[in-house]
Write an enzyme that holds these catalytic residues in place. Structure first.
Site, short mmCIF file in Angstrom:
data_model
loop_
_atom_site.label_atom_id
_atom_site.label_comp_id
_atom_site.label_asym_id
_atom_site.label_seq_id
_atom_site.Cartn_x
_atom_site.Cartn_y
_atom_site.Cartn_z
N ASN A 96 -13.44 79.23 62.43
CA ASN A 96 -13.63 79.69 61.06
C ASN A 96 -12.66 80.80 60.67
OD1 ASN A 96 -15.32 80.41 58.53
ND2 ASN A 96 -15.35 82.30 59.74
N TYR B 52 -1.66 79.38 52.51
CA TYR B 52 -3.07 79.01 52.75
C TYR B 52 -3.26 77.51 52.59
CZ TYR B 52 -8.18 79.67 52.50
OH TYR B 52 -9.54 79.64 52.72
N ALA C 34 -0.99 75.15 52.96
CA ALA C 34 -0.34 74.48 54.09
C ALA C 34 -1.17 74.62 55.37
CB ALA C 34 1.06 75.06 54.30
#
Length: 249
Positions: free
Chosen positions: A86, A150, A152
């Site tokens: 995460n 972000y 990509a």
């Protein structure tokens, strides 16, 4: 339900903290990994509510730090059986104004970090013939403005999910991804500032764009993670589910 050893990265706040709490509520022993000291507060909260939690400080883009962190979790709880990748953050700029350092930092955390955690935990899962890996992507993987790093990284994470799922399926390991839409977390304040809004103005503006008529919470994302991490979800792998209050193609 068997109780398992789970490791959640970026668990010091927001979505990661919510996922860690949800796993602990099911009886799993949960290691919370973050580079912020706030991870200790989240672990203490889980313990106070009757769960079993361990706070671990590490930078997941550092291979040695990842190895040490997984060794610590294994020594305390046993081998990791559920991995939730995460950890991540955004550093937003127009593509022509994007500093190389911001590109590298975002991509290294989301992609390199997820790869390193998989490499550190999957061998033990393979030996056991069972494992669950859940990567946290984003609806930004489809498209978003002023955050090409972000976008990509999240699109790459979804490709990583599908490729790893094929490699690890014969070993009893599933690899899936959850893509949150608009979820109110600590990052929301920075997004609001980027749009020139107060937090309340930003949340309300986003709420009005959502067919469900409400914004998301970490709990919404955690519910999808729990599905992918379940004992009987072993026929689902290489999938991405967007949890965003709207349909996606």
């Amino acid at each position: 339900m068997n109780t398992r050893v789970a490791l959640v990265t970026g668990a010091g706040s927001g979505i990661g903290a919510g996922i860690a709490q949800a796993l602990a509520d099911l009886g799993h022993r949960v290691a919370l990994l973050d580079r912020s000291d706030s991870v200790h507060e989240v672990a203490d909260k889980i313990t106070a509510s009757g769960g079993t939690a361990l706070a671990v400080l590490a930078d997941i883009s550092d291979p040695d730090a990842v190895t040490a962190a997984v060794d610590q979790v294994t020594a305390e709880f046993g081998p990791v059986e559920i991995l939730v990748n995460n950890a991540g953050f955004a550093r937003d700029h127009h593509v022509l104004d994007m500093p190389l350092s911001d590109w590298d930092d975002v991509v290294n955390t989301h992609l390199r970090g997820s790869f390193l955690l998989l490499k550190a935990t999957a061998p033990a899962m393979s030996d056991a013939g069972w494992g669950r890996i859940v990567n946290i992507s984003s609806v930004s993987a489809i498209v978003d403005d002023d955050r090409v790093n972000y976008v990509a990284a999240k699109a790459g994470l979804e490709g990583f999910t599908r490729g790893a799922a094929l490699d690890l399926a014969p070993h009893g390991i599933t690899v899936n991804a959850v893509g949150p839409g608009f979820v109110v977390t600590e990052m929301t304040k920075r997004s609001a500032a980027r749009k020139g809004r107060t937090l309340d103005e930003h949340v309300e503006a986003m709420r009005r764009t959502l067919p469900r008529g409400r914004v998301g919470t970490p709990h919404d994302i955690a519910r999808a993670v729990l599905f992918f991490a379940a004992e009987d979800a072993d026929y689902v792998t290489g999938q991405v589910i967007y949890v965003s209050g709207r349909p996606h193609r």
